[in-house]
Design an enzyme around this catalytic site. Structure first.
Site, mmCIF file in Angstrom:
data_model
loop_
_atom_site.group_PDB
_atom_site.id
_atom_site.type_symbol
_atom_site.label_atom_id
_atom_site.label_comp_id
_atom_site.label_asym_id
_atom_site.label_seq_id
_atom_site.Cartn_x
_atom_site.Cartn_y
_atom_site.Cartn_z
ATOM 1 N N LYS A 102 -12.825 -1.966 0.455
ATOM 2 C CA LYS A 102 -12.040 -1.080 -0.426
ATOM 3 C C LYS A 102 -12.762 -0.954 -1.779
ATOM 4 O O LYS A 102 -13.820 -0.343 -1.846
ATOM 5 C CB LYS A 102 -10.599 -1.582 -0.531
ATOM 6 C CG LYS A 102 -9.846 -1.391 0.784
ATOM 7 C CD LYS A 102 -8.358 -1.681 0.724
ATOM 8 C CE LYS A 102 -7.666 -1.253 1.995
ATOM 9 N NZ LYS A 102 -7.244 -2.359 2.872
ATOM 10 N N SER B 67 0.796 -1.229 0.000
ATOM 11 C CA SER B 67 0.000 0.000 0.000
ATOM 12 C C SER B 67 0.828 1.278 0.000
ATOM 13 O O SER B 67 0.300 2.336 -0.293
ATOM 14 C CB SER B 67 -0.943 -0.006 1.198
ATOM 15 O OG SER B 67 -0.185 0.036 2.387
ATOM 16 N N HIS C 143 -5.852 -4.627 -1.640
ATOM 17 C CA HIS C 143 -5.646 -3.434 -2.477
ATOM 18 C C HIS C 143 -5.630 -3.771 -3.962
ATOM 19 O O HIS C 143 -5.533 -2.863 -4.795
ATOM 20 C CB HIS C 143 -4.322 -2.746 -2.130
ATOM 21 C CG HIS C 143 -4.408 -1.810 -0.968
ATOM 22 N ND1 HIS C 143 -5.076 -0.608 -1.036
ATOM 23 C CD2 HIS C 143 -3.922 -1.900 0.284
ATOM 24 C CE1 HIS C 143 -4.977 0.004 0.132
ATOM 25 N NE2 HIS C 143 -4.295 -0.759 0.954
HETATM 26 C C1 LIG Z 1 -7.131 -2.843 4.252
HETATM 27 C C2 LIG Z 1 -6.394 -4.106 4.363
HETATM 28 C C3 LIG Z 1 -6.782 -5.095 5.273
HETATM 29 C C4 LIG Z 1 -7.892 -4.876 6.268
HETATM 30 O O1 LIG Z 1 -9.136 -4.935 5.649
HETATM 31 P P1 LIG Z 1 -10.446 -4.654 6.533
HETATM 32 O O2 LIG Z 1 -11.524 -5.384 5.820
HETATM 33 O O3 LIG Z 1 -10.632 -3.161 6.532
HETATM 34 O O4 LIG Z 1 -10.186 -5.181 7.889
HETATM 35 C C5 LIG Z 1 -6.089 -6.283 5.281
HETATM 36 N N1 LIG Z 1 -5.045 -6.500 4.450
HETATM 37 C C6 LIG Z 1 -4.626 -5.564 3.576
HETATM 38 C C7 LIG Z 1 -3.480 -5.855 2.679
HETATM 39 C C8 LIG Z 1 -5.283 -4.335 3.512
HETATM 40 O O5 LIG Z 1 -4.854 -3.406 2.661
#
Ligand SMILES: *Cc1c(COP(=O)(O)O)cnc(C)c1O
Length: 396
Positions: free
Chosen positions: A242, A183, A211
């Site tokens: 996301k 990220s 992501h």
């Molecule tokens: C955002 C993210 C998470 C967490 O996701 P949530 O559903 O908000 O708990 C886990 N792993 C990665 C790589 C992320 O970018």
């Protein structure tokens, strides 16, 4: 008695503030979308949400959520295996498996829970987990909860991964774990090479597509699509929070025996609530939309290509990216904060990241592109970057 602890916390909080690391929340008063209003009344163009496909305020999804409220109620008041499974949950699990080309899926309240609950039920002290150093916090926490031997390789470093795999021959089972997209840089995991090494050293692979799902690959099926590995990876985790509408919810999808064991033993699944019916209903509609058309993925890819091309032409130093994350490198921590503040005054909402979130002297502004952005949003953003970049001496 609270007195001692209160003083301790107050001192710690002050230390965080003095170090300039205290996080404040910015209050938004509109739905999440490309142009949002903040509490001061200022309207800003948003380049820091994970709303990659612009679905957070999508009319069809809102309609589907309302329908599910009417047909299936508000909440489940139960974990899945007691009385928290509706037809909607089963249908959504099947849609996710179809999307990724996998055998079965298990839903969680969040991907944080999916990652937290994936290792401990499957592996023990006889096994090995080999993890990329830049993996998400939830993977790190999940690994900590498991007794397997831990190996770590530098981000995307295939030589180090191979060394770990050689050492891990001492263990019974091995799994390589990686984020699909990292990220902070937006780089994609070299899953083709990881898969080759996994085959050579008899290891399984897990990829977190949080992501990358909806974003990476011609049809947004993620890093497994990009590297022609659909159906070949043992475990994929991901989020509904996301690109997939941004509400809440996570999942693990992959080999059916693995999913079956998680349903028996994964603690966040056994001991935490089911996702609400309206989220499941809207997510089903979302995957149906993905199956019908590639328009949003196409628009996201076009937007990202356009933005990066224009920013590079303007003279900015952009990290190589294969995702919708674009890191504008500034290197200096203070400059990254100054620049983000000035951009916000210009109506562009972006965030500057610096140590310890990224390595020392690697400060940057992260720009996240969305299919919700129109060309005029992108042009305004680029113009503001150029204006402020010149003002602060980043551009000549
Ligand atoms: C955002 C993210 C998470 C967490 O996701 P949530 O559903 O908000 O708990 C886990 N792993 C990665 C790589 C992320 O970018």
């Amino acid at each position: 008695m609270y007195t001692d602890f209160q003083k301790f916390l107050t001192d710690e909080l002050n230390a965080i503030k003095e170090a300039g690391l205290y996080k404040e929340e910015r209050i938004i008063t509109t739905p999440q979308k490309a142009a949002i209003k903040v509490a001061s009344g200022q309207e800003v163009i948003n380049f820091c949400a994970n709303n990659y496909l612009g679905l957070s305020d999508n009319k069809e999804l809102i309609k589907a959520a309302k329908e599910a409220l009417d047909t299936h109620g508000y909440g489940m008041s139960s974990v899945r295996f007691i009385c928290g499974t509706q037809d909607l949950h089963k249908k959504l699990e099947a849609k996710i498996a179809e999307f990724f080309g996998t055998e079965d899926t298990i839903l969680y309240a969040a991907c944080f829970d999916a990652n937290g609950g994936v290792f401990e039920p499957l592996l023990n002290e006889q096994d090995a987990i080999i993890s990329d150093a830049l993996n998400h916090a939830s993977i790190i926490d999940g690994v900590r909860l498991c007794k397997a031997k831990r190996y770590r390789y530098a981000n995307a470093d295939m030589n180090e991964l191979e060394e770990c795999l050689k050492l891990a021959q001492a263990q019974r089972h091995r799994i390589i774990v990686t984020d699909g997209v990292f990220s902070m840089d937006g780089n994609v995991a070299p899953l083709d090479k990881i898969y080759e090494l996994a085959n050579k050293y008899n290891a399984m692979v897990m990829v977190d597509e949080s992501h990358s799902a909806g974003v990476v690959g011609a049809t947004g099926r993620g890093v497994t699509e990009l590297h022609n590995l659909r159906g070949k990876i043992e475990i994929i985790t991901g989020t509904l929070g996301k690109a997939f509408g941004g509400a809440i919810g996570g999942f693990t999808t992959g080999k059916k025996e693995i999913i079956a064991m998680l349903r028996q033993r994964s603690r966040p699944y056994l001991f935490s609530n089911s996702i609400p019916p309206m989220v499941a209903g809207a997510a089903i509609r979302m995957f149906d939309m993905m199956a019908e058309t590639n328009a949003l993925q196409d628009k996201l890819h076009a937007n990202t290509d356009y933005f990066i091309k224009k920013m590079v032409e303007a003279g900015f130093d952009i990290k190589p990216t294969q995702s919708a994350i674009c890191a504008v490198m500034l290197y200096d921590a203070k400059l990254s904060q100054q620049m983000a503040d000035r951009l916000l005054q210009e109506g562009i909402y972006v965030v500057g990241f610096y140590y310890p979130v990224v390595p020392k002297d690697q400060a940057r502004i992260r720009v996240q592109i969305s299919a919700g952005h129109e060309k005029e949003h992108l042009d305004k953003c680029i113009a503001a970057f150029v204006k402020v970049g010149k003002e602060l001496g980043v551009l000549k």
